[in-house]
Design a protein around this motif. Sequence first.
Motif, PDB file in Angstrom:
ATOM      1  N   GLU A 108       0.842  -1.191   0.000  1.00  0.00           N
ATOM      2  CA  GLU A 108       0.000   0.000   0.000  1.00  0.00           C
ATOM      3  C   GLU A 108       0.879   1.243   0.000  1.00  0.00           C
ATOM      4  OE1 GLU A 108      -2.097   0.708   3.778  1.00  0.00           O
ATOM      5  OE2 GLU A 108      -1.214  -1.183   4.466  1.00  0.00           O
ATOM      6  N   PRO A 109       0.608   2.186  -0.880  1.00  0.00           N
ATOM      7  CA  PRO A 109       1.404   3.415  -0.928  1.00  0.00           C
ATOM      8  C   PRO A 109       1.167   4.277   0.293  1.00  0.00           C
ATOM      9  CG  PRO A 109      -0.442   3.569  -2.447  1.00  0.00           C
ATOM     10  CD  PRO A 109      -0.445   2.172  -1.914  1.00  0.00           C
ATOM     11  N   GLU A 110       2.227   4.934   0.745  1.00  0.00           N
ATOM     12  CA  GLU A 110       2.110   5.925   1.804  1.00  0.00           C
ATOM     13  C   GLU A 110       2.127   7.326   1.202  1.00  0.00           C
ATOM     14  OE1 GLU A 110       5.265   4.871   4.531  1.00  0.00           O
ATOM     15  OE2 GLU A 110       3.935   3.536   5.652  1.00  0.00           O
ATOM     16  N   SER A 111       2.115   7.367  -0.123  1.00  0.00           N
ATOM     17  CA  SER A 111       2.025   8.628  -0.864  1.00  0.00           C
ATOM     18  C   SER A 111       0.628   8.712  -1.474  1.00  0.00           C
ATOM     19  CB  SER A 111       3.085   8.670  -1.974  1.00  0.00           C
ATOM     20  OG  SER A 111       4.377   8.424  -1.455  1.00  0.00           O
ATOM     21  N   ASP A 112       0.039   9.908  -1.501  1.00  0.00           N
ATOM     22  CA  ASP A 112      -1.320  10.083  -2.022  1.00  0.00           C
ATOM     23  C   ASP A 112      -1.403   9.781  -3.514  1.00  0.00           C
ATOM     24  OD1 ASP A 112      -2.241  10.819   0.473  1.00  0.00           O
ATOM     25  OD2 ASP A 112      -1.901  12.955   0.133  1.00  0.00           O
ATOM     26  N   ASP A 113      -0.369  10.145  -4.264  1.00  0.00           N
ATOM     27  CA  ASP A 113      -0.368   9.974  -5.712  1.00  0.00           C
ATOM     28  C   ASP A 113       0.900   9.213  -6.105  1.00  0.00           C
ATOM     29  OD1 ASP A 113       0.020  10.367  -8.514  1.00  0.00           O
ATOM     30  OD2 ASP A 113      -1.298  12.108  -8.460  1.00  0.00           O
ATOM     31  N   VAL A 114       0.761   7.933  -6.459  1.00  0.00           N
ATOM     32  CA  VAL A 114       1.926   7.099  -6.773  1.00  0.00           C
ATOM     33  C   VAL A 114       2.678   7.627  -7.987  1.00  0.00           C
ATOM     34  CG1 VAL A 114       2.668   4.796  -7.507  1.00  0.00           C
ATOM     35  CG2 VAL A 114       0.947   5.036  -5.709  1.00  0.00           C
ATOM     36  N   GLY A 115       1.944   8.001  -9.037  1.00  0.00           N
ATOM     37  CA  GLY A 115       2.593   8.522 -10.239  1.00  0.00           C
ATOM     38  C   GLY A 115       3.425   9.754  -9.953  1.00  0.00           C
ATOM     39  N   ARG A 116       2.879  10.669  -9.164  1.00  0.00           N
ATOM     40  CA  ARG A 116       3.606  11.893  -8.821  1.00  0.00           C
ATOM     41  C   ARG A 116       4.820  11.577  -7.953  1.00  0.00           C
ATOM     42  NH1 ARG A 116       0.100  16.638  -6.327  1.00  0.00           N
ATOM     43  NH2 ARG A 116      -0.805  16.398  -8.416  1.00  0.00           N
ATOM     44  N   ALA A 117       4.663  10.634  -7.012  1.00  0.00           N
ATOM     45  CA  ALA A 117       5.784  10.249  -6.149  1.00  0.00           C
ATOM     46  C   ALA A 117       6.916   9.646  -6.969  1.00  0.00           C
ATOM     47  CB  ALA A 117       5.302   9.263  -5.087  1.00  0.00           C
ATOM     48  N   LEU A 118       6.573   8.811  -7.948  1.00  0.00           N
ATOM     49  CA  LEU A 118       7.598   8.217  -8.812  1.00  0.00           C
ATOM     50  C   LEU A 118       8.297   9.291  -9.643  1.00  0.00           C
ATOM     51  CD1 LEU A 118       5.618   5.078  -9.989  1.00  0.00           C
ATOM     52  CD2 LEU A 118       7.706   5.037  -8.613  1.00  0.00           C
ATOM     53  N   ALA A 119       7.529  10.241 -10.147  1.00  0.00           N
ATOM     54  CA  ALA A 119       8.112  11.317 -10.956  1.00  0.00           C
ATOM     55  C   ALA A 119       9.064  12.175 -10.127  1.00  0.00           C
ATOM     56  CB  ALA A 119       7.000  12.175 -11.548  1.00  0.00           C
ATOM     57  N   LYS A 120       8.721  12.371  -8.844  1.00  0.00           N
ATOM     58  CA  LYS A 120       9.587  13.155  -7.964  1.00  0.00           C
ATOM     59  C   LYS A 120      10.775  12.351  -7.463  1.00  0.00           C
ATOM     60  CE  LYS A 120       6.200  16.494  -6.219  1.00  0.00           C
ATOM     61  NZ  LYS A 120       5.522  17.042  -5.001  1.00  0.00           N
ATOM     62  N   GLN A 122      10.653   9.697  -5.130  1.00  0.00           N
ATOM     63  CA  GLN A 122      10.577   9.195  -3.753  1.00  0.00           C
ATOM     64  C   GLN A 122       9.195   8.582  -3.514  1.00  0.00           C
ATOM     65  OE1 GLN A 122      10.422  11.414   0.367  1.00  0.00           O
ATOM     66  NE2 GLN A 122      12.562  11.086  -0.155  1.00  0.00           N
ATOM     67  N   LEU A 123       9.184   7.240  -3.418  1.00  0.00           N
ATOM     68  CA  LEU A 123       7.939   6.516  -3.199  1.00  0.00           C
ATOM     69  C   LEU A 123       7.998   5.799  -1.850  1.00  0.00           C
ATOM     70  CD1 LEU A 123       5.202   5.426  -4.183  1.00  0.00           C
ATOM     71  CD2 LEU A 123       6.453   3.511  -5.227  1.00  0.00           C
ATOM     72  N   LYS A 124       7.104   6.181  -0.934  1.00  0.00           N
ATOM     73  CA  LYS A 124       7.015   5.539   0.375  1.00  0.00           C
ATOM     74  C   LYS A 124       5.840   4.563   0.356  1.00  0.00           C
ATOM     75  CE  LYS A 124       8.867   9.590   2.789  1.00  0.00           C
ATOM     76  NZ  LYS A 124       8.616  10.622   3.834  1.00  0.00           N
ATOM     77  N   PHE A 125       6.040   3.401   0.991  1.00  0.00           N
ATOM     78  CA  PHE A 125       4.999   2.375   0.925  1.00  0.00           C
ATOM     79  C   PHE A 125       5.176   1.371   2.064  1.00  0.00           C
ATOM     80  CE2 PHE A 125       8.644   1.364  -1.709  1.00  0.00           C
ATOM     81  CZ  PHE A 125       8.972   0.068  -1.350  1.00  0.00           C
ATOM     82  N   ARG A 126       4.135   0.548   2.259  1.00  0.00           N
ATOM     83  CA  ARG A 126       4.165  -0.530   3.242  1.00  0.00           C
ATOM     84  C   ARG A 126       4.015  -1.869   2.526  1.00  0.00           C
ATOM     85  NH1 ARG A 126       4.100   1.121   8.352  1.00  0.00           N
ATOM     86  NH2 ARG A 126       3.700  -1.021   9.050  1.00  0.00           N
ATOM     87  N   LEU A 127       4.761  -2.853   2.992  1.00  0.00           N
ATOM     88  CA  LEU A 127       4.698  -4.203   2.448  1.00  0.00           C
ATOM     89  C   LEU A 127       4.038  -5.149   3.448  1.00  0.00           C
ATOM     90  CD1 LEU A 127       8.266  -4.604   0.880  1.00  0.00           C
ATOM     91  CD2 LEU A 127       6.145  -3.933  -0.271  1.00  0.00           C
ATOM     92  N   HIS A 128       3.242  -6.064   2.911  1.00  0.00           N
ATOM     93  CA  HIS A 128       2.609  -7.104   3.723  1.00  0.00           C
ATOM     94  C   HIS A 128       2.920  -8.437   3.041  1.00  0.00           C
ATOM     95  CE1 HIS A 128       0.381  -3.859   5.715  1.00  0.00           C
ATOM     96  NE2 HIS A 128       0.142  -3.385   4.505  1.00  0.00           N
ATOM     97  N   GLY A 129       4.139  -8.928   3.247  1.00  0.00           N
ATOM     98  CA  GLY A 129       4.568 -10.147   2.593  1.00  0.00           C
ATOM     99  C   GLY A 129       4.828 -11.271   3.570  1.00  0.00           C
ATOM    100  N   LYS A 130       5.282 -12.398   3.031  1.00  0.00           N
ATOM    101  CA  LYS A 130       5.662 -13.529   3.869  1.00  0.00           C
ATOM    102  C   LYS A 130       6.984 -13.247   4.590  1.00  0.00           C
ATOM    103  CE  LYS A 130       2.338 -16.327   2.415  1.00  0.00           C
ATOM    104  NZ  LYS A 130       1.277 -16.859   3.311  1.00  0.00           N
ATOM    105  N   LYS A 131       7.878 -12.477   3.938  1.00  0.00           N
ATOM    106  CA  LYS A 131       9.194 -12.182   4.498  1.00  0.00           C
ATOM    107  C   LYS A 131       9.385 -10.687   4.749  1.00  0.00           C
ATOM    108  CE  LYS A 131      11.177 -16.117   1.992  1.00  0.00           C
ATOM    109  NZ  LYS A 131      12.147 -16.584   0.982  1.00  0.00           N
ATOM    110  N   LEU A 132       8.946  -9.868   3.814  1.00  0.00           N
ATOM    111  CA  LEU A 132       9.138  -8.415   3.914  1.00  0.00           C
ATOM    112  C   LEU A 132       7.865  -7.752   4.425  1.00  0.00           C
ATOM    113  CD1 LEU A 132      11.000  -7.720   0.550  1.00  0.00           C
ATOM    114  CD2 LEU A 132      11.982  -8.295   2.777  1.00  0.00           C
ATOM    115  N   ARG A 133       8.028  -6.920   5.455  1.00  0.00           N
ATOM    116  CA  ARG A 133       6.878  -6.231   6.043  1.00  0.00           C
ATOM    117  C   ARG A 133       7.271  -4.805   6.432  1.00  0.00           C
ATOM    118  NH1 ARG A 133       2.610  -9.456   7.501  1.00  0.00           N
ATOM    119  NH2 ARG A 133       2.921 -11.711   7.269  1.00  0.00           N
TER     120      ARG A 133
END
Length: 207
Positions: A108-120, A122-133
């Motif tokens: 899940e992104p911690e940025s309101d607009d993923v496209g804009r965050a990628l263009a700038k 810096q993309l902040k996000f949370r992972l919910h995986g088997k190994k990475l969290r």
Amino acid sequence: MLAEYNRKRRFDVTPEPPGRARRSKKTALAFVVQKHRAGHLHYDFRLEHEGAMLSWAIPKGPSLDPAVRRLAMQTEPHPMDYNHFEGVIPEGQYGGGTVMIWDHGTWEPESDDVGRALAKGQLKFRLHGKKLRGSWVLVRTGGPRSWLLIKHRDDAASNEDLTLTRPLSVVSRRTMAGIARAAGATPRQLEVAAATDPERPRARRAG
């Protein structure tokens, strides 16, 4: 979005899925990390965005240590069907070698607009995986394809090296050698795949 992916591959030779962009019917966004022994070992880190998987190649794999910054080279987006690919890409084909599904889950992104965050860059996000969290950030540095993957300080941060302590596939429970063997890899591909598996600790002798 997937033109470069399709252009690099011969789907009459490789078992990889052809690139078709599609929207997931699920509300949660998918992520996957695939351990890939091609010309060199790396971990392909992929985040679902707009019907495809944005992709970065991480030579040393993700680190749970916030003090460690992992180089992440952005590669071409992959189709979402690729999230289920585990096996061997034939020799002589683009990315030829063994592929393991090392981790998967949702993000899940911690940025309101993923496209804009990628263009700038810096993309902040949370992972919910088997190994990475937990919370992470991708930060662009240098050229347009050069990024860093960094773990934020939270309850999921650790100095444990999961590439060594949890090396098996999250879907087949196989080693890289096991995946290569099951897929009918050539002797050379089997040898190089096996070389990427951590050594198993030796059993202690009685007495």
